[in-house]
Design a protein around this motif. Structure first.
Motif, PDB file in Angstrom:
ATOM      1  N   GLN A 210       7.884  56.004  28.482  1.00 31.01           N
ATOM      2  CA  GLN A 210       7.918  57.415  28.836  1.00 31.01           C
ATOM      3  C   GLN A 210       9.364  57.903  28.938  1.00 31.01           C
ATOM      4  O   GLN A 210      10.279  57.146  29.263  1.00 31.01           O
ATOM      5  CB  GLN A 210       7.223  57.645  30.175  1.00 31.01           C
ATOM      6  N   ILE A 211       9.538  59.199  28.668  1.00 29.18           N
ATOM      7  CA  ILE A 211      10.816  59.873  28.840  1.00 29.18           C
ATOM      8  C   ILE A 211      10.719  60.715  30.106  1.00 29.18           C
ATOM      9  O   ILE A 211       9.729  61.422  30.308  1.00 29.18           O
ATOM     10  CB  ILE A 211      11.144  60.793  27.654  1.00 29.18           C
ATOM     11  N   GLU A 212      11.734  60.656  30.966  1.00 29.83           N
ATOM     12  CA  GLU A 212      11.761  61.470  32.178  1.00 29.83           C
ATOM     13  C   GLU A 212      12.928  62.454  32.114  1.00 29.83           C
ATOM     14  O   GLU A 212      14.041  62.094  31.725  1.00 29.83           O
ATOM     15  CB  GLU A 212      11.926  60.614  33.437  1.00 29.83           C
ATOM     16  N   VAL A 213      12.649  63.696  32.506  1.00 28.30           N
ATOM     17  CA  VAL A 213      13.687  64.714  32.651  1.00 28.30           C
ATOM     18  C   VAL A 213      13.685  65.159  34.107  1.00 28.30           C
ATOM     19  O   VAL A 213      12.654  65.585  34.631  1.00 28.30           O
ATOM     20  CB  VAL A 213      13.445  65.916  31.724  1.00 28.30           C
ATOM     21  N   LEU A 214      14.832  65.052  34.740  1.00 24.75           N
ATOM     22  CA  LEU A 214      14.999  65.484  36.129  1.00 24.75           C
ATOM     23  C   LEU A 214      15.856  66.740  36.150  1.00 24.75           C
ATOM     24  O   LEU A 214      16.978  66.739  35.636  1.00 24.75           O
ATOM     25  CB  LEU A 214      15.677  64.381  36.952  1.00 24.75           C
ATOM     26  N   VAL A 215      15.314  67.826  36.698  1.00 22.64           N
ATOM     27  CA  VAL A 215      16.067  69.060  36.899  1.00 22.64           C
ATOM     28  C   VAL A 215      16.351  69.137  38.396  1.00 22.64           C
ATOM     29  O   VAL A 215      15.452  69.394  39.195  1.00 22.64           O
ATOM     30  CB  VAL A 215      15.280  70.290  36.402  1.00 22.64           C
ATOM     31  N   ASN A 216      17.605  68.903  38.752  1.00 24.08           N
ATOM     32  CA  ASN A 216      17.959  68.619  40.141  1.00 24.08           C
ATOM     33  C   ASN A 216      18.712  69.800  40.755  1.00 24.08           C
ATOM     34  O   ASN A 216      19.854  70.066  40.392  1.00 24.08           O
ATOM     35  CB  ASN A 216      18.831  67.347  40.175  1.00 24.08           C
ATOM     36  N   GLU A 217      18.063  70.498  41.681  1.00 26.92           N
ATOM     37  CA  GLU A 217      18.682  71.651  42.330  1.00 26.92           C
ATOM     38  C   GLU A 217      19.955  71.258  43.086  1.00 26.92           C
ATOM     39  O   GLU A 217      20.895  72.036  43.182  1.00 26.92           O
ATOM     40  CB  GLU A 217      17.674  72.289  43.290  1.00 26.92           C
ATOM     41  N   ARG A 218      19.999  70.059  43.628  1.00 23.97           N
ATOM     42  CA  ARG A 218      21.183  69.599  44.347  1.00 23.97           C
ATOM     43  C   ARG A 218      22.193  68.925  43.422  1.00 23.97           C
ATOM     44  O   ARG A 218      23.252  68.539  43.873  1.00 23.97           O
ATOM     45  CB  ARG A 218      20.785  68.607  45.434  1.00 23.97           C
ATOM     46  N   GLN A 219      21.832  68.753  42.168  1.00 28.11           N
ATOM     47  CA  GLN A 219      22.605  68.005  41.183  1.00 28.11           C
ATOM     48  C   GLN A 219      22.600  66.514  41.553  1.00 28.11           C
ATOM     49  O   GLN A 219      22.271  66.128  42.660  1.00 28.11           O
ATOM     50  CB  GLN A 219      24.030  68.519  41.033  1.00 28.11           C
ATOM     51  N   SER A 220      22.952  65.699  40.555  1.00 29.98           N
ATOM     52  CA  SER A 220      22.905  64.257  40.748  1.00 29.98           C
ATOM     53  C   SER A 220      24.182  63.780  41.420  1.00 29.98           C
ATOM     54  O   SER A 220      25.133  64.544  41.584  1.00 29.98           O
ATOM     55  CB  SER A 220      22.752  63.565  39.387  1.00 29.98           C
ATOM     56  N   PRO A 221      24.242  62.513  41.809  1.00 34.01           N
ATOM     57  CA  PRO A 221      25.496  61.982  42.362  1.00 34.01           C
ATOM     58  C   PRO A 221      26.669  62.117  41.404  1.00 34.01           C
ATOM     59  O   PRO A 221      27.820  62.138  41.834  1.00 34.01           O
ATOM     60  CB  PRO A 221      25.155  60.505  42.628  1.00 34.01           C
ATOM     61  N   THR A 222      26.396  62.209  40.098  1.00 33.41           N
ATOM     62  CA  THR A 222      27.473  62.388  39.124  1.00 33.41           C
ATOM     63  C   THR A 222      27.803  63.856  38.896  1.00 33.41           C
ATOM     64  O   THR A 222      28.779  64.166  38.231  1.00 33.41           O
ATOM     65  CB  THR A 222      27.100  61.753  37.771  1.00 33.41           C
ATOM     66  N   GLY A 223      26.975  64.752  39.418  1.00 36.53           N
ATOM     67  CA  GLY A 223      27.201  66.175  39.234  1.00 36.53           C
ATOM     68  C   GLY A 223      26.350  66.822  38.171  1.00 36.53           C
ATOM     69  O   GLY A 223      26.453  68.029  37.953  1.00 36.53           O
ATOM     70  N   SER A 224      25.500  66.080  37.487  1.00 33.44           N
ATOM     71  CA  SER A 224      24.673  66.638  36.424  1.00 33.44           C
ATOM     72  C   SER A 224      23.493  67.406  37.004  1.00 33.44           C
ATOM     73  O   SER A 224      22.830  66.933  37.926  1.00 33.44           O
ATOM     74  CB  SER A 224      24.163  65.517  35.507  1.00 33.44           C
ATOM     75  N   ALA A 225      23.227  68.582  36.431  1.00 32.37           N
ATOM     76  CA  ALA A 225      22.078  69.372  36.868  1.00 32.37           C
ATOM     77  C   ALA A 225      20.793  68.914  36.199  1.00 32.37           C
ATOM     78  O   ALA A 225      19.708  69.032  36.765  1.00 32.37           O
ATOM     79  CB  ALA A 225      22.323  70.845  36.565  1.00 32.37           C
ATOM     80  N   VAL A 226      20.886  68.402  34.967  1.00 32.88           N
ATOM     81  CA  VAL A 226      19.731  67.932  34.200  1.00 32.88           C
ATOM     82  C   VAL A 226      20.024  66.523  33.717  1.00 32.88           C
ATOM     83  O   VAL A 226      21.072  66.269  33.125  1.00 32.88           O
ATOM     84  CB  VAL A 226      19.445  68.851  32.993  1.00 32.88           C
ATOM     85  N   SER A 227      19.109  65.601  33.985  1.00 31.63           N
ATOM     86  CA  SER A 227      19.279  64.209  33.581  1.00 31.63           C
ATOM     87  C   SER A 227      18.062  63.760  32.790  1.00 31.63           C
ATOM     88  O   SER A 227      16.923  64.094  33.132  1.00 31.63           O
ATOM     89  CB  SER A 227      19.459  63.295  34.803  1.00 31.63           C
ATOM     90  N   VAL A 228      18.303  62.983  31.742  1.00 31.98           N
ATOM     91  CA  VAL A 228      17.236  62.430  30.906  1.00 31.98           C
ATOM     92  C   VAL A 228      17.352  60.914  30.936  1.00 31.98           C
ATOM     93  O   VAL A 228      18.449  60.365  30.761  1.00 31.98           O
ATOM     94  CB  VAL A 228      17.350  62.922  29.448  1.00 31.98           C
ATOM     95  N   SER A 229      16.248  60.251  31.167  1.00 26.74           N
ATOM     96  CA  SER A 229      16.249  58.780  31.160  1.00 26.74           C
ATOM     97  C   SER A 229      14.991  58.277  30.477  1.00 26.74           C
ATOM     98  O   SER A 229      13.998  59.005  30.348  1.00 26.74           O
ATOM     99  CB  SER A 229      16.345  58.214  32.584  1.00 26.74           C
ATOM    100  N   VAL A 230      15.037  57.042  30.051  1.00 27.58           N
ATOM    101  CA  VAL A 230      13.921  56.397  29.366  1.00 27.58           C
ATOM    102  C   VAL A 230      13.393  55.286  30.260  1.00 27.58           C
ATOM    103  O   VAL A 230      14.151  54.425  30.723  1.00 27.58           O
ATOM    104  CB  VAL A 230      14.365  55.807  28.011  1.00 27.58           C
ATOM    105  N   ARG A 231      12.086  55.306  30.493  1.00 29.67           N
ATOM    106  CA  ARG A 231      11.485  54.280  31.347  1.00 29.67           C
ATOM    107  C   ARG A 231      11.215  53.008  30.526  1.00 29.67           C
ATOM    108  O   ARG A 231      10.088  52.530  30.427  1.00 29.67           O
ATOM    109  CB  ARG A 231      10.211  54.825  31.981  1.00 29.67           C
ATOM    110  N   ASP A 232      12.291  52.509  29.958  1.00 25.75           N
ATOM    111  CA  ASP A 232      12.287  51.286  29.163  1.00 25.75           C
ATOM    112  C   ASP A 232      12.981  50.227  30.010  1.00 25.75           C
ATOM    113  O   ASP A 232      14.147  50.380  30.379  1.00 25.75           O
ATOM    114  CB  ASP A 232      13.043  51.530  27.856  1.00 25.75           C
ATOM    115  N   SER A 233      12.274  49.130  30.329  1.00 29.16           N
ATOM    116  CA  SER A 233      12.783  48.175  31.299  1.00 29.16           C
ATOM    117  C   SER A 233      14.094  47.532  30.878  1.00 29.16           C
ATOM    118  O   SER A 233      14.902  47.154  31.727  1.00 29.16           O
ATOM    119  CB  SER A 233      11.728  47.090  31.570  1.00 29.16           C
TER     120      SER A 233
END
Length: 422
Positions: free
Chosen positions: A238-261
């Motif tokens: 699965q592909i996950e997209v996080l839209v983070n109102e507080r932003q991530s620890p790196t400062g990104s507002a939108v993050s995309v990750s792959v649930r590949d172990s």
């Protein structure tokens, strides 16, 4: 000695691993450097044989967090080491937490009121051209126009403000309204995608729509729209997209990750510049990534970025032929041509070899914006090697202009657009 990385959350890809070390101290015996520790509640601990003595066990998570513990072993001791990071803010966001895209539990549960996003709009299963994306919703483009990921087209979007929903500028088939999952809270909106498009809370496909070779998501946050590259389909992952109102620890507002172990953590390490750690996971998964059928070209490209980026010598490698396959068999993405150019530009000693690398760079640009953010930075670097070539100089100028609107901290290309006219 056995090592367990206990993340306590159940919502993790089975078989995920992180990079660690067992350092000897004082007069202890040899340790274990650059090893892989399994993580997750269901993951069995990993056993290591060591001599009696004092050791420091450490693990570096894809988020960049370092966990460590001192242990002393006497002759005949059997010691279980449990490394425990801070918990995820929500069970559903534990993969995002492991990747470093969201803060720990305390940041989201300290009683502070989180402002509602300032975007406006109305709910609908389909889109109208004058709509604005509502908070908690996004426009999924599963069948974009083939020209939409070309540099001139993407640059036009950044020069806005747009007079209609950006999704209509990109889509060939009708864009679809996708609501965020009922997980976490409005400050950390989560979307998931599978081989057939958006998924619901149960992981089931929401739509049956036409799909092209590339997919995008358009999301809105505080009045700014983002064109998000979806690395889909990614096999069964699965592909996950996080839209983070507080932003991530790196400062990104939108993050995309792959649930590949295997490859998912490698991408997070790569995005943070830890190519040696990423290469350990990729080499551990080489057989899966580069089978004879090349069934998952996106994962193969991710692995190739890591291998090319971590290899500083010119000596031939068994993965060199894979770069040619990625270049010639998957012309819908520019990353294959770019990887081939990166590798051959580094090894070029004659003018014909440099020209071949130059042609591959031009081919990469003409195929469109890369899927991977690292590809954009490498394209800029490669084209700058040919300052006296007018074709390279013109392409370099466009690539640089787009990079100013791309979040270079993210593994996949996310383009921030200007606000829309009201």
């Amino acid at each position: 000695m056995s090592v367990e990385l206990s993340l306590r959350e159940t919502d993790l890809s089975h078989g995920a691993k992180v990079v660690g070390n067992i350092y000897p101290s004082e007069d202890s015996g040899p340790g274990h450097r650059a090893v892989l520790f399994p993580c997750g509640r269901s993951a069995p601990p990993k056993r290591y044989e060591v001599d009696p003595g004092h050791y420091i066990v450490s693990a570096t998570l894809p988020s960049g967090v370092v966990l460590s513990q001192d242990i002393r072993l006497r002759d005949g001791d059997e010691k279980r080491v449990i490394l425990r990071p801070a918990p995820s803010p929500y069970e559903s966001h534990s993969w995002q937490h492991l990747m470093g895209n969201i803060e720990s539990y305390g940041a989201y549960h300290d009683g502070v009121t989180i402002p509602v996003p300032r975007s406006l709009g109305s709910r609908s299963g389909t889109w109208e051209r004058d709509m604005i994306i509502e908070p908690g919703h996004a426009a999924w483009i599963g069948d974009p126009e083939p020209t939409s990921w070309q540099f001139p087209s993407m640059l036009t979007l950044t020069e806005g403000p747009a007079r209609q929903l950006v999704a209509f500028e990109i889509a060939r088939s009708e864009p679809r309204d996708v609501a965020s999952l009922e997980l976490g809270d409005a400050a950390a909106r989560l979307y998931r995608f599978g081989a057939h498009g958006p998924l619901d809370d149960r992981g089931e496909p929401r739509l049956e729509e036409p799909m092209g070779p590339r997919q995008f998501l358009v999301v809105s946050l505080a009045g700014t729209e983002y064109v998000v590259t979806l690395p889909a389909p990614w096999g069964a992952a699965q592909i996950e997209v996080l839209v983070n109102e507080r932003q991530s620890p790196t400062g990104s507002a939108v993050s995309v990750s792959v649930r590949d172990s295997r490859v998912g953590p490698a991408l997070a390490y790569m995005a943070r510049g830890a190519f040696d750690a990423a290469a350990m996971l990729v080499r551990d998964a080489e057989t899966m990534l580069y089978d004879g059928r090349m069934t998952n070209p996106l994962a193969a490209v991710a692995g190739a970025y890591v291998l090319v980026g971590s290899e500083l010598t010119e000596q031939p490698h068994r993965w060199d032929p894979w770069l040619s396959r990625l270049r010639h068999e998957f012309d819908w993405m520019s990353d294959g041509s770019l990887l081939w150019a990166m590798r051959h530009l580094r090894r070029a000693h004659t003018e014909p070899e440099r020209e071949a690398a130059r042609d591959a760079l031009v081919e990469a640009f003409d195929r469109g914006v890369p899927v991977f953010t690292l590809g954009l930075s490498r394209l800029i670097h490669g084209l700058s090697e040919f300052p006296d070539d007018p074709g390279c100089a013109a392409r370099l100028e466009q690539a640089r202009r787009l990079s100013w609107r791309v979040d270079m901290r993210e593994p996949f290309v996310v383009v921030a657009l200007r606000g829309r006219q009201q």
